[in-house]
Design an enzyme around this catalytic site. Structure first.
Site, mmCIF file in Angstrom:
data_model
loop_
_atom_site.group_PDB
_atom_site.id
_atom_site.type_symbol
_atom_site.label_atom_id
_atom_site.label_comp_id
_atom_site.label_asym_id
_atom_site.label_seq_id
_atom_site.Cartn_x
_atom_site.Cartn_y
_atom_site.Cartn_z
ATOM 1 N N SER A 148 0.542 -1.105 0.197
ATOM 2 C CA SER A 148 0.144 -0.187 -0.317
ATOM 3 C C SER A 148 0.898 1.105 -0.223
ATOM 4 C CB SER A 148 -0.917 -0.334 1.027
ATOM 5 O OG SER A 148 -1.260 -1.001 1.787
ATOM 6 N N HIS A 176 -1.519 -3.033 -7.335
ATOM 7 C CA HIS A 176 -2.038 -2.616 -5.666
ATOM 8 C C HIS A 176 -3.287 -2.854 -6.078
ATOM 9 C CE1 HIS A 176 -3.084 0.405 -2.788
ATOM 10 N NE2 HIS A 176 -3.063 -0.523 -2.289
ATOM 11 N N GLU A 188 -3.792 -0.429 -9.155
ATOM 12 C CA GLU A 188 -2.709 0.310 -10.232
ATOM 13 C C GLU A 188 -1.849 -0.516 -10.388
ATOM 14 O OE1 GLU A 188 -1.985 4.247 -7.528
ATOM 15 O OE2 GLU A 188 -2.564 3.257 -5.527
ATOM 16 N N ASN A 226 -3.711 6.105 -2.671
ATOM 17 C CA ASN A 226 -4.113 6.361 -1.650
ATOM 18 C C ASN A 226 -3.176 8.207 -0.961
ATOM 19 O OD1 ASN A 226 -5.164 4.433 -0.115
ATOM 20 N ND2 ASN A 226 -2.794 3.256 0.083
HETATM 21 N N1 LIG Z 1 -6.072 -4.871 3.835
HETATM 22 C C1 LIG Z 1 -6.468 -3.950 3.176
HETATM 23 O O1 LIG Z 1 -7.850 -2.770 2.348
HETATM 24 C C2 LIG Z 1 -5.463 -3.239 1.841
HETATM 25 C C3 LIG Z 1 -5.352 -3.083 0.314
HETATM 26 C C4 LIG Z 1 -4.709 -2.247 -0.434
HETATM 27 C C5 LIG Z 1 -3.389 -3.256 -0.251
HETATM 28 N N2 LIG Z 1 -3.183 -3.486 1.073
HETATM 29 C C6 LIG Z 1 -1.386 -4.946 0.930
HETATM 30 O O2 LIG Z 1 -2.106 -6.203 0.988
HETATM 31 C C7 LIG Z 1 -1.049 -6.441 1.693
HETATM 32 C C8 LIG Z 1 -1.799 -7.296 2.447
HETATM 33 O O3 LIG Z 1 -2.814 -7.097 3.366
HETATM 34 P P1 LIG Z 1 -3.631 -7.958 3.758
HETATM 35 O O4 LIG Z 1 -4.706 -6.627 4.743
HETATM 36 O O5 LIG Z 1 -3.766 -9.316 2.893
HETATM 37 O O6 LIG Z 1 -3.144 -8.536 4.778
HETATM 38 P P2 LIG Z 1 -3.328 -9.705 6.238
HETATM 39 O O7 LIG Z 1 -2.417 -9.635 7.496
HETATM 40 O O8 LIG Z 1 -4.742 -9.976 5.747
HETATM 41 O O9 LIG Z 1 -2.371 -11.370 5.470
HETATM 42 C C9 LIG Z 1 -1.214 -11.288 5.645
HETATM 43 C C10 LIG Z 1 -0.373 -13.399 5.179
HETATM 44 O O10 LIG Z 1 0.340 -13.039 5.041
HETATM 45 C C11 LIG Z 1 0.688 -14.019 5.719
HETATM 46 N N3 LIG Z 1 2.613 -13.712 5.602
HETATM 47 C C12 LIG Z 1 3.306 -13.428 6.607
HETATM 48 N N4 LIG Z 1 4.384 -13.641 6.713
HETATM 49 C C13 LIG Z 1 4.769 -14.466 6.074
HETATM 50 C C14 LIG Z 1 5.921 -15.010 5.043
HETATM 51 N N5 LIG Z 1 6.785 -14.596 5.891
HETATM 52 N N6 LIG Z 1 5.789 -15.742 4.198
HETATM 53 C C15 LIG Z 1 4.309 -16.025 3.397
HETATM 54 N N7 LIG Z 1 3.004 -15.869 4.176
HETATM 55 C C16 LIG Z 1 3.414 -14.865 5.150
HETATM 56 C C17 LIG Z 1 0.478 -14.467 6.637
HETATM 57 O O11 LIG Z 1 -0.303 -15.372 7.673
HETATM 58 C C18 LIG Z 1 -0.809 -13.566 6.686
HETATM 59 O O12 LIG Z 1 -2.559 -14.588 6.196
HETATM 60 C C19 LIG Z 1 -0.336 -5.035 2.652
HETATM 61 O O13 LIG Z 1 1.461 -4.809 1.815
HETATM 62 C C20 LIG Z 1 -1.063 -3.968 2.688
HETATM 63 O O14 LIG Z 1 -0.461 -3.724 2.834
HETATM 64 C C21 LIG Z 1 -3.583 -3.745 1.892
#
Ligand SMILES: NC(=O)c1ccc[n+]([C@@H]2O[C@H](COP(=O)([O-])OP(=O)(O)OC[C@H]3O[C@@H](n4cnc5c(N)ncnc54)[C@H](O)[C@@H]3O)[C@@H](O)[C@H]2O)c1
Length: 318
Positions: A148, A176, A188, A226
């Site tokens: 993000s 993204h 994006e 963002n």
């Molecule tokens: N949540 C949102 O609204 C949103 C929107 C756009 C982008 N993002 C971005 O997407 C990414 C993920 O966000 P999310 O909300 O899905 O997070 P989340 O916490 O729901 O999921 C992350 C997953 O990664 C796994 N993980 C952690 N370390 C790991 C590793 N070393 N190897 C493999 N898996 C691993 C965790 O077990 C978890 O299941 C982030 O970079 C976030 O900034 C989030």
């Protein structure tokens, strides 16, 4: 192609891209197998949409077996809902489910053409994963991040110890996706300084194959979504904090005045107030521009643990 490229961007991008020589030259880049790293909220959505729309096998890697089990169960629930609402047939649901292959380590990504990383927003974790992906994935594979806010250029730099060698860093790009991935059409596509044009084109093409509408930008704090959205939310919180209007008036005027499904304060609750604060801190810290300073009320609410929907309390109660 369904991408939105501003005239200003179009005139800047080739200059940026000419700064380095691209290492791989491809014709139409075909993705036969996708890898997704992280089976959380975003990774699961990306994997499911790729299986349903692009109809490619997806190796879904997570270091936590609990996350993998929860993710696959959630995908099955979403597919069953689509069947129940006659949006897809049972056969289409079975075919999409069969394309999702859970895996517990990055080593399983040695045969993918494209990988999308969606692990938590922790810079050191992403740098470590990209340095490993550059070694494990085939040399032609595109290495994409769903970050993000972390600089794509810094993530790309983590793929090689020698900055002059762009054989890995030129394959790094950001896809993204917007949340929730199965519903939101926008994505994006962000180039780091090292990203090759072939990599950018392949990312736009694959996201389009996933049914998404791509907007393209260069690597800059907050990227496009963002950079525009978070100051809007932050300003709404400042209006609340300084008594310009109450919660319901602020949300109602934006909802009814700009034809969006929810007002900025409700949207902040859905995104998570901690996430909103983290992104405002990146915008403020990276640009040193006071117009991005986070609102005091936003900071206080995060300190109180009132993070929005996920904690049961934010600007609204859940
Ligand atoms: N949540 C949102 O609204 C949103 C929107 C756009 C982008 N993002 C971005 O997407 C990414 C993920 O966000 P999310 O909300 O899905 O997070 P989340 O916490 O729901 O999921 C992350 C997953 O990664 C796994 N993980 C952690 N370390 C790991 C590793 N070393 N190897 C493999 N898996 C691993 C965790 O077990 C978890 O299941 C982030 O970079 C976030 O900034 C989030």
């Amino acid at each position: 192609m369904a991408s939105v490229i501003s005239k200003r961007y179009a005139s800047r991008l080739p200059g940026q891209l000419r700064l380095f020589s691209t290492t791989c030259s491809r014709g139409a880049f075909e993705v036969k197998r996708l890898g997704v790293v992280g089976a959380g909220q975003m990774g699961l959505g990306i994997a499911l949409v790729a299986a349903m729309k692009a109809q490619v096998p997806v190796t879904l890697v997570d270091s936590s077996q609990t996350s993998l089990d929860k993710g696959i169960a959630f995908a099955e629930k979403l597919l069953a809902k689509d069947v129940a609402k006659s949006r897809i047939t049972q056969e289409q649901s079975d075919a999409a489910r069969a394309l999702l292959i859970p895996a517990s380590s990055l080593e399983h990504l040695s045969d993918v053409d494209f990988v999308i990383e969606a692990v938590p927003e922790i810079p050191s974790l992403k740098f470590d994963i990209f340095s490993k992906l550059a070694q494990i994935c085939p040399k032609h594979a595109i290495l994409a991040t769903n970050t993000s806010s972390i600089s794509i250029t810094r993530i790309a730099a983590a793929t090689s110890l020698d900055p002059k060698d762009t054989s890995n860093s030129s394959r790094v790009v950001s896809t993204h996706f917007m949340n929730p991935v199965p519903i939101q059409k926008g994505v994006e596509i962000i180039s780091g300084l090292q990203t090759s044009k072939e990599t950018l084109d392949a990312a736009v093409a694959f996201c389009t194959r996933m049914g998404k509408i791509a907007s393209v930008s260069i690597d800059s704090p907050g990227f496009l979504a963002n950079r525009i959205l978070m100051p809007y939310i932050n300003e709404a919180i400042i209006c609340l904090d300084t008594g310009v209007g109450d919660r319901d008036s602020i949300d109602a005027i934006m909802k009814n005045g700009t034809n969006v499904p929810m007002g900025p304060l409700q949207l902040a609750d859905f995104i998570g107030l901690d996430t909103c604060l983290a992104i405002m801190k990146v915008l403020h810290g990276e640009t040193c521009d006071s117009k991005y300073r986070p609102s005091i009320l936003l900071k206080n609410m995060v300190d109180a643990g009132w993070l929005g929907k996920k904690s049961g309390k934010g600007f609204y109660d859940y």
